[in-house]
Scaffold this motif. Structure first.
Motif, PDB file in Angstrom:
ATOM      1  N   GLN A  73       0.806  -1.226   0.000  1.00 53.11           N
ATOM      2  CA  GLN A  73       0.000   0.000   0.000  1.00 53.11           C
ATOM      3  C   GLN A  73       0.838   1.276   0.000  1.00 53.11           C
ATOM      4  OE1 GLN A  73      -0.411  -2.607   1.958  1.00 53.11           O
ATOM      5  NE2 GLN A  73      -2.433  -3.425   1.447  1.00 53.11           N
ATOM      6  N   VAL A  74       2.098   1.198   0.451  1.00 54.90           N
ATOM      7  CA  VAL A  74       2.956   2.386   0.481  1.00 54.90           C
ATOM      8  C   VAL A  74       4.073   2.308  -0.557  1.00 54.90           C
ATOM      9  CG1 VAL A  74       2.456   2.776   2.926  1.00 54.90           C
ATOM     10  CG2 VAL A  74       4.504   1.483   2.278  1.00 54.90           C
ATOM     11  N   MET A  75       4.062   1.253  -1.370  1.00 54.64           N
ATOM     12  CA  MET A  75       5.183   1.028  -2.296  1.00 54.64           C
ATOM     13  C   MET A  75       5.328   2.159  -3.304  1.00 54.64           C
ATOM     14  SD  MET A  75       7.732  -0.953  -3.022  1.00 54.64           S
ATOM     15  CE  MET A  75       7.458  -2.656  -2.498  1.00 54.64           C
ATOM     16  N   ARG A  76       4.216   2.641  -3.860  1.00 53.40           N
ATOM     17  CA  ARG A  76       4.324   3.685  -4.877  1.00 53.40           C
ATOM     18  C   ARG A  76       5.005   4.927  -4.299  1.00 53.40           C
ATOM     19  NH1 ARG A  76      -0.196   5.869  -9.208  1.00 53.40           N
ATOM     20  NH2 ARG A  76       1.149   7.456 -10.135  1.00 53.40           N
ATOM     21  N   GLU A  77       4.585   5.345  -3.124  1.00 49.30           N
ATOM     22  CA  GLU A  77       5.181   6.533  -2.501  1.00 49.30           C
ATOM     23  C   GLU A  77       6.671   6.318  -2.248  1.00 49.30           C
ATOM     24  OE1 GLU A  77       4.725   9.161   1.635  1.00 49.30           O
ATOM     25  OE2 GLU A  77       3.362   7.490   1.216  1.00 49.30           O
ATOM     26  N   VAL A  78       7.025   5.137  -1.749  1.00 54.15           N
ATOM     27  CA  VAL A  78       8.425   4.831  -1.470  1.00 54.15           C
ATOM     28  C   VAL A  78       9.246   4.845  -2.756  1.00 54.15           C
ATOM     29  CG1 VAL A  78       9.997   2.995  -0.724  1.00 54.15           C
ATOM     30  CG2 VAL A  78       7.990   3.558   0.656  1.00 54.15           C
ATOM     31  N   CYS A  79       8.723   4.198  -3.806  1.00 53.21           N
ATOM     32  CA  CYS A  79       9.462   4.132  -5.072  1.00 53.21           C
ATOM     33  C   CYS A  79       9.647   5.511  -5.690  1.00 53.21           C
ATOM     34  CB  CYS A  79       8.742   3.212  -6.050  1.00 53.21           C
ATOM     35  SG  CYS A  79       8.879   1.461  -5.677  1.00 53.21           S
ATOM     36  N   GLU A  80       8.603   6.308  -5.695  1.00 53.93           N
ATOM     37  CA  GLU A  80       8.710   7.639  -6.284  1.00 53.93           C
ATOM     38  C   GLU A  80       9.695   8.506  -5.514  1.00 53.93           C
ATOM     39  OE1 GLU A  80       4.642   8.916  -6.546  1.00 53.93           O
ATOM     40  OE2 GLU A  80       4.333   7.904  -8.483  1.00 53.93           O
ATOM     41  N   GLY A  81       9.810   8.262  -4.202  1.00 52.80           N
ATOM     42  CA  GLY A  81      10.804   8.985  -3.418  1.00 52.80           C
ATOM     43  C   GLY A  81      12.230   8.560  -3.714  1.00 52.80           C
ATOM     44  N   LEU A  82      12.391   7.375  -4.296  1.00 53.45           N
ATOM     45  CA  LEU A  82      13.720   6.851  -4.626  1.00 53.45           C
ATOM     46  C   LEU A  82      14.092   7.043  -6.095  1.00 53.45           C
ATOM     47  CD1 LEU A  82      13.597   3.447  -2.714  1.00 53.45           C
ATOM     48  CD2 LEU A  82      14.975   5.445  -2.106  1.00 53.45           C
ATOM     49  N   ARG A  83      13.174   7.577  -6.880  1.00 51.05           N
ATOM     50  CA  ARG A  83      13.346   7.601  -8.336  1.00 51.05           C
ATOM     51  C   ARG A  83      14.673   8.220  -8.752  1.00 51.05           C
ATOM     52  NH1 ARG A  83       8.579  10.302 -11.488  1.00 51.05           N
ATOM     53  NH2 ARG A  83       7.586   8.343 -10.864  1.00 51.05           N
ATOM     54  N   ASP A  84      14.991   9.402  -8.261  1.00 53.99           N
ATOM     55  CA  ASP A  84      16.196  10.097  -8.721  1.00 53.99           C
ATOM     56  C   ASP A  84      17.464   9.323  -8.390  1.00 53.99           C
ATOM     57  OD1 ASP A  84      14.609  12.107  -9.711  1.00 53.99           O
ATOM     58  OD2 ASP A  84      14.934  13.472  -8.017  1.00 53.99           O
ATOM     59  N   GLU A 106       8.770  -0.596 -11.932  1.00 56.46           N
ATOM     60  CA  GLU A 106       9.744   0.063 -12.803  1.00 56.46           C
ATOM     61  C   GLU A 106       9.275   1.463 -13.175  1.00 56.46           C
ATOM     62  OE1 GLU A 106      12.192  -0.806 -16.947  1.00 56.46           O
ATOM     63  OE2 GLU A 106      10.480  -2.058 -16.397  1.00 56.46           O
ATOM     64  N   ARG A 107       7.991   1.616 -13.469  1.00 55.68           N
ATOM     65  CA  ARG A 107       7.457   2.934 -13.831  1.00 55.68           C
ATOM     66  C   ARG A 107       7.598   3.917 -12.673  1.00 55.68           C
ATOM     67  NH1 ARG A 107       2.645   1.417 -14.750  1.00 55.68           N
ATOM     68  NH2 ARG A 107       1.525   2.299 -12.967  1.00 55.68           N
ATOM     69  N   TRP A 108       7.263   3.491 -11.472  1.00 53.08           N
ATOM     70  CA  TRP A 108       7.350   4.379 -10.312  1.00 53.08           C
ATOM     71  C   TRP A 108       8.800   4.776 -10.025  1.00 53.08           C
ATOM     72  CZ3 TRP A 108       3.886   0.657  -7.009  1.00 53.08           C
ATOM     73  CH2 TRP A 108       2.560   0.759  -7.456  1.00 53.08           C
ATOM     74  N   LEU A 109       9.746   3.903 -10.397  1.00 51.14           N
ATOM     75  CA  LEU A 109      11.168   4.187 -10.163  1.00 51.14           C
ATOM     76  C   LEU A 109      11.828   4.919 -11.330  1.00 51.14           C
ATOM     77  CD1 LEU A 109      12.122   0.783  -8.523  1.00 51.14           C
ATOM     78  CD2 LEU A 109      12.214   3.017  -7.387  1.00 51.14           C
ATOM     79  N   GLY A 110      11.066   5.261 -12.358  1.00 47.91           N
ATOM     80  CA  GLY A 110      11.603   6.062 -13.454  1.00 47.91           C
ATOM     81  C   GLY A 110      11.881   5.306 -14.729  1.00 47.91           C
ATOM     82  N   GLY A 111      11.746   3.974 -14.719  1.00 46.99           N
ATOM     83  CA  GLY A 111      11.880   3.197 -15.951  1.00 46.99           C
ATOM     84  C   GLY A 111      13.278   2.717 -16.266  1.00 46.99           C
ATOM     85  N   ASP A 112      13.367   1.758 -17.209  1.00 51.73           N
ATOM     86  CA  ASP A 112      14.627   1.232 -17.733  1.00 51.73           C
ATOM     87  C   ASP A 112      15.513   0.654 -16.629  1.00 51.73           C
ATOM     88  OD1 ASP A 112      16.368   0.571 -19.779  1.00 51.73           O
ATOM     89  OD2 ASP A 112      17.515   2.425 -19.554  1.00 51.73           O
ATOM     90  N   LEU A 113      14.915  -0.199 -15.774  1.00 51.23           N
ATOM     91  CA  LEU A 113      15.644  -0.774 -14.646  1.00 51.23           C
ATOM     92  C   LEU A 113      15.513  -2.291 -14.643  1.00 51.23           C
ATOM     93  CD1 LEU A 113      14.433   1.665 -11.853  1.00 51.23           C
ATOM     94  CD2 LEU A 113      16.761   1.555 -12.765  1.00 51.23           C
ATOM     95  N   ALA A 114      16.520  -2.948 -14.073  1.00 53.59           N
ATOM     96  CA  ALA A 114      16.478  -4.394 -13.850  1.00 53.59           C
ATOM     97  C   ALA A 114      15.648  -4.654 -12.600  1.00 53.59           C
ATOM     98  CB  ALA A 114      17.888  -4.947 -13.672  1.00 53.59           C
ATOM     99  N   VAL A 115      14.517  -5.339 -12.778  1.00 53.28           N
ATOM    100  CA  VAL A 115      13.594  -5.585 -11.663  1.00 53.28           C
ATOM    101  C   VAL A 115      13.308  -7.076 -11.552  1.00 53.28           C
ATOM    102  CG1 VAL A 115      11.278  -5.165 -10.739  1.00 53.28           C
ATOM    103  CG2 VAL A 115      12.516  -3.318 -11.889  1.00 53.28           C
ATOM    104  N   VAL A 116      13.430  -7.578 -10.336  1.00 54.11           N
ATOM    105  CA  VAL A 116      13.052  -8.958 -10.020  1.00 54.11           C
ATOM    106  C   VAL A 116      11.912  -8.912  -9.011  1.00 54.11           C
ATOM    107  CG1 VAL A 116      13.753 -11.096  -8.844  1.00 54.11           C
ATOM    108  CG2 VAL A 116      15.304  -9.988 -10.462  1.00 54.11           C
ATOM    109  N   ARG A 117      10.844  -9.621  -9.336  1.00 56.55           N
ATOM    110  CA  ARG A 117       9.747  -9.797  -8.380  1.00 56.55           C
ATOM    111  C   ARG A 117       9.908 -11.129  -7.674  1.00 56.55           C
ATOM    112  NH1 ARG A 117       3.809  -9.633 -10.262  1.00 56.55           N
ATOM    113  NH2 ARG A 117       3.550 -10.169  -8.064  1.00 56.55           N
ATOM    114  N   CYS A 118       9.726 -11.111  -6.369  1.00 56.78           N
ATOM    115  CA  CYS A 118       9.853 -12.326  -5.578  1.00 56.78           C
ATOM    116  C   CYS A 118       8.586 -12.550  -4.776  1.00 56.78           C
ATOM    117  CB  CYS A 118      11.061 -12.213  -4.644  1.00 56.78           C
ATOM    118  SG  CYS A 118      11.177 -13.559  -3.454  1.00 56.78           S
ATOM    119  N   MET A 119       8.055 -13.758  -4.812  1.00 58.87           N
ATOM    120  CA  MET A 119       6.934 -14.135  -3.973  1.00 58.87           C
ATOM    121  C   MET A 119       7.424 -15.139  -2.946  1.00 58.87           C
ATOM    122  SD  MET A 119       3.736 -13.664  -3.349  1.00 58.87           S
ATOM    123  CE  MET A 119       3.707 -14.143  -1.615  1.00 58.87           C
TER     124      MET A 119
END
Length: 274
Positions: A73-84, A106-119
Motif C-alpha cells: 500500500q505504500v510502495m508507490r510513494e516509497v518508489c517515487e521517493g527513490l526515483r532520482d 519500474e514505472r514508479w522508479l523512473g523506468g529502464d531498470l532491472a527488476v526482479v519480483r519475488c513471492m
C-alpha cells in the motif's frame, strides 16, 4: 553476491533474509536496512550488526542491490521517493511485496531498470521458505545469480519465465502455509474428538507433517507413490484416503487455489493502478 545491499523496510521478511545472508557468510558491513523509525531499527542493528538508516535515498545511493520490503500500500510513494537516486545508481531492484507487477514498480522508479519480483512465504522466517522469482528483460544472468543467492539464504528458489505465473506461485506456496496450518488445526481437533489431549494431538500432527514433507523431499518417488506406500489394502489409511477422495478434497483444493490466484490478479490491478 553483489557487494552492497540495501533493504527498504526492516520488517519480518527483510530480517529473515538478512539473517540468512549473514548465516551464509555475507558480511554485515555490506548490508543496510531502512525504516522511518530509529526505535524500530535499533533491534535490527543490535541483532545483525548491519548499517541502518531512516534516509532511504542515502541508503540506496551506494547500493548494488535494492530490496523493496515495504507494504504494498505504500510502495508507490516509497518508489517515487527513490526515483532520482535509483536512476543515478542503476541497482538491481528486488521486490518482495505481494501483488505489485514489475511494470508498475519500474514505472514508479523512473523506468529502464532491472527488476526482479519475488513471492516468498512466511516459513522464510525459519529458513524453510519457498520463493518464486520473475525477472524483467533488463535483468542480466549475473543479476539472476545474485537474486537466487540472496533468496536461497532462506529457502528454496524457483524461477518462472512469465510474470503471470507468480499468481500460481502465490496460490501454491505464498499462501500455502495457511492451508497446512488449517490441516494441522483440523487434525488436532479430530484427535481431541477421539480422546487425545490437545497438546498430544497437536505435537503428533505437527511431527507427522514435518516427517511427510521430509520424506517427500528426500525420496525419488512422487507424492502419489508415497501415499500408496502407506496404504495397505483394506487397512486404516486406505479407509481415510477413500473418505477424503469421496469428499472431493482435490476439487476443494483446486477451487481454493483458483480463488487465491484470482485474488492475486485483482490485487495486482488494484495496487498497480493500471
Amino acid at each position: 553476491m553483489a557487494s552492497r545491499i540495501t533493504f527498504i523496510g526492516a520488517g519480518n521478511m527483510a530480517s529473515a533474509i538478512i539473517g540468512g545472508m549473514i548465516d551464509n557468510g555475507f558480511p554485515p558491513a555490506a548490508i543496510t536496512a531502512t525504516s522511518p523509525s530509529d526505535a524500530f531499527l535499533a533491534p535490527v542493528h543490535e541483532r545483525y550488526g548491519i548499517h541502518t538508516s531512516t534516509d532511504n535515498a542515502a541508503a540506496v545511493s551506494q547500493a548494488d542491490v535494492v530490496v523493496l520490503a515495504v507494504k504494498p500500500q505504500v510502495m508507490r510513494e516509497v518508489c517515487e521517493g527513490l526515483r532520482d537516486v535509483v536512476q543515478r545508481r542503476r541497482p538491481l531492484v528486488i521486490s518482495v511485496a505481494a501483488g505489485l507487477d514489475a511494470e508498475s514498480l519500474e514505472r514508479w522508479l523512473g523506468g529502464d531498470l532491472a527488476v526482479v519480483r519475488c513471492m516468498p512465504n512466511t516459513p522464510s522466517l525459519v529458513g524453510a521458505g519457498a520463493a518464486g522469482l520473475f525477472a524483467n528483460d533488463r535483468v542480466s544472468k549475473e543479476q539472476r545469480r545474485v537474486a537466487t543467492e540472496l533468496l536461497e539464504a532462506v529457502g528454496l528458489v524457483e524461477w518462472v519465465e512469465e510474470e503471470a505465473l507468480l499468481d500460481a506461485v502465490t496460490a501454491v506456496s505464498g499462501s500455502g502455509p495457511a492451508y497446512f496450518f488449517l490441516m494441522l488445526e483440523a487434525m488436532e481437533e479430530a484427535g481431541v474428538s477421539l480422546g487425545l489431549p490437545a497438546e498430544t494431538a497437536r505435537r503428533l500432527a505437527m511431527q507427522t507433517a514435518l516427517g511427510a514433507a521430509k520424506m517427500a523431499q528426500q525420496s525419488d518417488k512422487t507424492p502419489a507413490e508415497l501415499k500408496r506406500n502407506v496404504m495397505s489394502p483394506g487397512g486404516t489409511t486406505e479407509r481415510a484416503i477413500e473418505h477424503l477422495e469421496g469428499a472431493n478434497l482435490r476439487r476443494i483444493m483446486r477451487e481454493a487455489l483458483d480463488a487465491c490466484a484470482s485474488r492475486a490478479r485483482e490485487m495486482s490491478d488494484e495496487l498497480g493502478e493500471r
